[in-house]
Design a protein around this motif. Structure first.
Motif, PDB file in Angstrom:
ATOM      1  N   GLY A 104       0.799  -1.213  -0.027  1.00  0.00           N
ATOM      2  CA  GLY A 104       0.124  -0.069  -0.051  1.00  0.00           C
ATOM      3  C   GLY A 104       0.661   1.480  -0.037  1.00  0.00           C
ATOM      4  O   GLY A 104       0.074   2.364   0.092  1.00  0.00           O
ATOM      5  N   ALA A 105       2.105   1.135   0.034  1.00  0.00           N
ATOM      6  CA  ALA A 105       2.991   2.629  -0.261  1.00  0.00           C
ATOM      7  C   ALA A 105       2.792   2.984  -1.492  1.00  0.00           C
ATOM      8  O   ALA A 105       2.247   2.247  -2.500  1.00  0.00           O
ATOM      9  N   THR A 106       3.266   3.942  -1.690  1.00  0.00           N
ATOM     10  CA  THR A 106       3.169   5.124  -2.937  1.00  0.00           C
ATOM     11  C   THR A 106       4.625   5.327  -3.368  1.00  0.00           C
ATOM     12  O   THR A 106       5.371   5.910  -2.511  1.00  0.00           O
ATOM     13  N   GLU A 107       5.089   4.860  -4.332  1.00  0.00           N
ATOM     14  CA  GLU A 107       6.830   5.195  -4.812  1.00  0.00           C
ATOM     15  C   GLU A 107       6.694   6.661  -4.999  1.00  0.00           C
ATOM     16  O   GLU A 107       5.958   7.373  -5.545  1.00  0.00           O
ATOM     17  N   VAL A 108       7.963   7.266  -4.396  1.00  0.00           N
ATOM     18  CA  VAL A 108       8.245   8.758  -4.855  1.00  0.00           C
ATOM     19  C   VAL A 108       9.155   8.548  -5.799  1.00  0.00           C
ATOM     20  O   VAL A 108      10.403   8.118  -5.677  1.00  0.00           O
ATOM     21  N   PRO A 109       9.252   9.317  -7.117  1.00  0.00           N
ATOM     22  CA  PRO A 109      10.225   9.261  -7.949  1.00  0.00           C
ATOM     23  C   PRO A 109      11.336  10.352  -7.563  1.00  0.00           C
ATOM     24  O   PRO A 109      11.077  11.166  -6.649  1.00  0.00           O
ATOM     25  N   PRO A 110      12.593  10.050  -8.380  1.00  0.00           N
ATOM     26  CA  PRO A 110      13.511  10.499  -7.885  1.00  0.00           C
ATOM     27  C   PRO A 110      13.278  12.038  -8.298  1.00  0.00           C
ATOM     28  O   PRO A 110      12.684  12.408  -9.149  1.00  0.00           O
ATOM     29  N   SER A 111      14.209  12.959  -7.545  1.00  0.00           N
ATOM     30  CA  SER A 111      13.990  14.607  -7.742  1.00  0.00           C
ATOM     31  C   SER A 111      14.538  14.720  -9.166  1.00  0.00           C
ATOM     32  O   SER A 111      15.493  14.041  -9.670  1.00  0.00           O
ATOM     33  N   ASP A 112      14.250  15.905  -9.763  1.00  0.00           N
ATOM     34  CA  ASP A 112      14.652  16.103 -11.126  1.00  0.00           C
ATOM     35  C   ASP A 112      15.096  17.595 -10.941  1.00  0.00           C
ATOM     36  O   ASP A 112      14.477  18.384 -10.769  1.00  0.00           O
ATOM     37  N   PRO A 113      16.357  17.989 -10.943  1.00  0.00           N
ATOM     38  CA  PRO A 113      17.652  16.982 -11.153  1.00  0.00           C
ATOM     39  C   PRO A 113      17.698  16.324  -9.947  1.00  0.00           C
ATOM     40  O   PRO A 113      17.347  16.764  -8.537  1.00  0.00           O
ATOM     41  N   GLU A 118      25.105  11.864  -9.967  1.00  0.00           N
ATOM     42  CA  GLU A 118      26.663  11.591 -10.191  1.00  0.00           C
ATOM     43  C   GLU A 118      27.061  10.106  -9.644  1.00  0.00           C
ATOM     44  O   GLU A 118      27.546   9.391 -10.208  1.00  0.00           O
ATOM     45  N   MET A 119      26.680   9.955  -8.293  1.00  0.00           N
ATOM     46  CA  MET A 119      27.084   8.801  -7.760  1.00  0.00           C
ATOM     47  C   MET A 119      26.231   7.625  -8.163  1.00  0.00           C
ATOM     48  O   MET A 119      26.626   6.454  -8.163  1.00  0.00           O
ATOM     49  N   VAL A 120      24.912   7.758  -8.568  1.00  0.00           N
ATOM     50  CA  VAL A 120      24.200   6.566  -9.194  1.00  0.00           C
ATOM     51  C   VAL A 120      24.677   6.320 -10.504  1.00  0.00           C
ATOM     52  O   VAL A 120      25.025   5.035 -10.780  1.00  0.00           O
ATOM     53  N   ASP A 121      25.196   7.077 -11.518  1.00  0.00           N
ATOM     54  CA  ASP A 121      25.518   6.893 -12.826  1.00  0.00           C
ATOM     55  C   ASP A 121      26.867   6.234 -12.517  1.00  0.00           C
ATOM     56  O   ASP A 121      27.286   5.397 -13.282  1.00  0.00           O
ATOM     57  N   ALA A 122      27.715   6.459 -11.613  1.00  0.00           N
ATOM     58  CA  ALA A 122      29.109   5.873 -11.160  1.00  0.00           C
ATOM     59  C   ALA A 122      28.838   4.478 -10.682  1.00  0.00           C
ATOM     60  O   ALA A 122      29.933   3.929 -10.481  1.00  0.00           O
ATOM     61  N   GLY A 123      27.704   4.060 -10.450  1.00  0.00           N
ATOM     62  CA  GLY A 123      27.572   2.843  -9.901  1.00  0.00           C
ATOM     63  C   GLY A 123      27.873   2.876  -8.289  1.00  0.00           C
ATOM     64  O   GLY A 123      28.007   1.633  -7.830  1.00  0.00           O
ATOM     65  N   LEU A 124      27.812   3.984  -7.442  1.00  0.00           N
ATOM     66  CA  LEU A 124      28.309   3.903  -6.249  1.00  0.00           C
ATOM     67  C   LEU A 124      27.167   4.289  -5.230  1.00  0.00           C
ATOM     68  O   LEU A 124      27.299   3.837  -3.961  1.00  0.00           O
TER      69      LEU A 124
END
Length: 150
Positions: A104-113, A118-124
């Motif tokens: 029953g939770a609701t997903e919150v999309p990532p902030s934009d931007p 940068e850390m996500v893109d680097a796989g960290l």
């Protein structure tokens, strides 16, 4: 004085207001979180995420009794905190959040931007965010051991 010399922070206890203990119990049990019955009753539900992380969900009236007259925030209309839980492995993030969404939770999309992109893109780093039925925002986050020291 550095952080390690204070003797503070070996455990964390977060208290959050909720509408209904039974509904919260149903939700968090479906997600797979262990309920500590020794600290749960008609006013409180104790969630044990680890030996060092406990979240106390308190009925709004009981929560208010700790606030010395300050009002309890309406978490459906405003956000006062994001509770971030560390995942031991990247592979733990999606099943946990998916279970919360199914319950029953609701997903919150990532902030934009996204400030962490940068850390996500680097796989960290990898994480997902949801709001529980009481409106509290939870972030489940994995960070690589190769993350730069903070």
């Amino acid at each position: 004085m550095n952080q390690t010399s204070t003797g503070i922070g070996s455990n964390i206890y977060v208290n959050l207001p909720i509408q209904d203990v039974a509904a919260a119990r149903t939700f968090w049990t479906a997600v797979g979180v262990r309920i500590s019955e020794d600290y749960s009753d008609e006013n409180a539900l104790s969630l044990s995420f680890s030996p060092h992380v406990t979240v106390m969900l308190l009925t709004r009236d009981f929560y208010a009794s700790f606030l010395n007259g300050k009002p309890v925030a309406d978490t459906q209309a405003a956000n006062g905190a994001i509770v971030a839980l560390g995942a031991a492995a990247r592979e733990n993030v999606d099943p946990f959040v998916d279970a919360a969404l199914a319950a029953g939770a609701t997903e919150v999309p990532p902030s934009d931007p996204n400030p962490a992109q940068e850390m996500v893109d680097a796989g960290l780093m990898y994480g997902r965010t949801f709001t529980d039925p009481d409106g509290h925002q939870w972030e489940v986050l994995w960070m690589s051991s190769e993350m730069p020291a903070g």
